[in-house]
Scaffold this motif. Structure first.
Motif, short mmCIF file in Angstrom:
data_model
loop_
_atom_site.label_atom_id
_atom_site.label_comp_id
_atom_site.label_asym_id
_atom_site.label_seq_id
_atom_site.Cartn_x
_atom_site.Cartn_y
_atom_site.Cartn_z
N GLU A 116 6.75 21.09 -13.75
CA GLU A 116 6.80 19.64 -13.88
C GLU A 116 7.17 18.97 -12.37
OE1 GLU A 116 10.03 16.37 -16.12
OE2 GLU A 116 10.25 18.62 -16.41
N MET A 117 7.83 19.71 -11.44
CA MET A 117 7.94 18.91 -10.36
C MET A 117 6.63 18.97 -9.57
SD MET A 117 11.91 19.96 -9.23
CE MET A 117 11.81 18.70 -7.76
N LEU A 145 4.67 15.92 -8.08
CA LEU A 145 4.42 15.53 -6.59
C LEU A 145 2.68 15.40 -6.39
CD1 LEU A 145 6.67 18.22 -5.13
CD2 LEU A 145 6.79 15.91 -4.49
N LEU A 146 2.03 16.18 -7.16
CA LEU A 146 0.60 16.26 -7.15
C LEU A 146 -0.06 14.75 -7.39
CD1 LEU A 146 -0.30 19.73 -8.40
CD2 LEU A 146 -0.87 18.78 -6.09
N ASP A 147 0.72 14.23 -8.73
CA ASP A 147 0.13 12.91 -9.11
C ASP A 147 0.55 11.99 -7.90
OD1 ASP A 147 -0.77 14.07 -11.50
OD2 ASP A 147 1.09 13.95 -12.59
N ALA A 148 1.64 12.01 -7.46
CA ALA A 148 1.99 10.90 -6.54
C ALA A 148 1.25 10.95 -5.21
CB ALA A 148 3.60 11.18 -5.98
N ARG A 149 0.90 12.26 -4.74
CA ARG A 149 0.05 12.53 -3.74
C ARG A 149 -1.30 11.78 -4.08
NH1 ARG A 149 -4.05 16.02 -2.22
NH2 ARG A 149 -4.40 16.53 -0.15
N ASP A 150 -2.03 12.25 -5.02
CA ASP A 150 -3.32 11.74 -5.46
C ASP A 150 -3.13 10.12 -5.66
OD1 ASP A 150 -4.30 14.12 -5.60
OD2 ASP A 150 -3.98 14.30 -7.69
N GLY A 151 -2.13 9.50 -6.06
CA GLY A 151 -2.09 8.04 -6.17
C GLY A 151 -1.48 7.36 -4.80
#
Length: 310
Positions: free
Chosen positions: A26-27, A31-37
């Motif tokens: 989940e973490m 982190l990947l979603d935040a990086r892509d955004g």
């Protein structure tokens, strides 16, 4: 596995195993979603992960018993170590005040230089008391952030003064003298994080008042033969049997008292060992034996308590 995912999985390993057991995927996904955004700034995710790892290793609840015991021990060492710092400073200030008052009677017309020196030492001792009392008072008042900031400022200022005075010398005797003074402040900064409980203010205020009153009395009463290594070494010797008579069955209290008694013993031993003629007297050896035996007994009790709750 992509390179960013591999990077974040390695970063998540900064967290303890028990914490990431059910949260790692989940973490990493978050982190990947935040990086892509574009919501993660370079380097900030690493600092955030380090902070989270520290809080998880010093947890106060929702964690394995051994983790909670370790976190509670760190916080108790901070509180007891700060109380010891207040005791030491007040005792020294009481002694300097007593000396300044008695100099006119003892030295007559030659008392002025001695009184000026005593006044200098008195202000120095009061400054050292304030350095530990102020962050402790803010913490007991519920001002966690202010207490940690002040403790951090005192640590940085003290370390800078140490480097300036001793020309970057890190000899064992200097470190043995100063580390017992710095350690409680450092443990306050790291131990009383946002997820940690605040100490029960009323009990600690009462303990602080008792420490100040007793330290000033013994300091103002002056030097006596039974002082030995220090008055606070005798205080530690007396506290140990009281604890075993009325102790709370928790490993945190046993381990924290053992750690603080060790700090109390190390500093005067370093001072005595660095003197030209140490000259350990019988009362010094008695203190060392009693306090050393008490520390061993506390560690054994702490291990037994830890096994019991585990």
């Amino acid at each position: 596995m992509t390179a960013p995912e591999l990077h974040y999985r390695r970063m998540v390993r900064l967290l303890p195993r028990w914490y990431r057991a059910d949260r790692e995927d989940e973490m990493v996904g978050a982190l990947l979603d935040a990086r892509d955004g574009g919501r993660l700034e370079e380097g900030r995710e690493l600092l955030a992960m380090l902070g989270l790892g520290l809080r998880a290793r010093l947890a106060a609840g929702s964690a394995p018993a051994r983790v909670v015991a370790f976190g509670d021990t760190v916080r108790l060492v901070a509180l007891l170590g700060l109380l010891w710092g207040v005791m030491k400073g007040v005792l020294a200030a009481g002694y300097e005040l007593s000396a300044a008052i008695s100099y006119p009677e003892l030295l007559g017309s030659h008392a002025e230089p001695a009184m000026a020196q005593a006044a200098h030492y008195l202000w120095r001792d009061l400054a050292l008391v304030a350095a530990v009392l102020v962050p402790l008072a803010f913490l007991l008042a519920g001002r966690r952030r202010a207490a940690r900031v002040i403790a951090g400022v005192v640590l940085v200022a003290g370390f800078a003064a140490f480097l300036r005075r001793y020309s970057f010398s890190f000899s064992p005797d200097l470190l043995g003298y100063f580390i017992p003074q710095w350690l409680p402040l450092l443990l306050m900064v790291v131990g009383f994080h946002v997820g940690a409980p605040l100490p029960v203010a009323r009990k600690w205020w009462l303990a602080l008042a008792a420490v100040v009153a007793s330290a000033f009395y013994f300091g103002f009463s002056g030097e006596v033969e039974l002082r030995g290594l220090s008055w606070y070494a005798w205080a530690a010797v007396l506290i140990i049997p009281v604890y075993f008579a009325f102790r709370r069955r928790t490993p945190a209290w046993s381990f924290s008292l053992a750690a603080c008694c060790a700090l109390v013993l190390i500093q005067p031993l370093v001072l005595r060992a660095t003197m030209a003629a140490p000259g350990f007297m019988l009362v010094d050896l008695l203190q060392i034996s009693l306090l050393g035996s008490g520390i061993v007994a506390l560690v054994v009790a702490g291990i037994a308590d830890y096994r019991r709750i585990s």
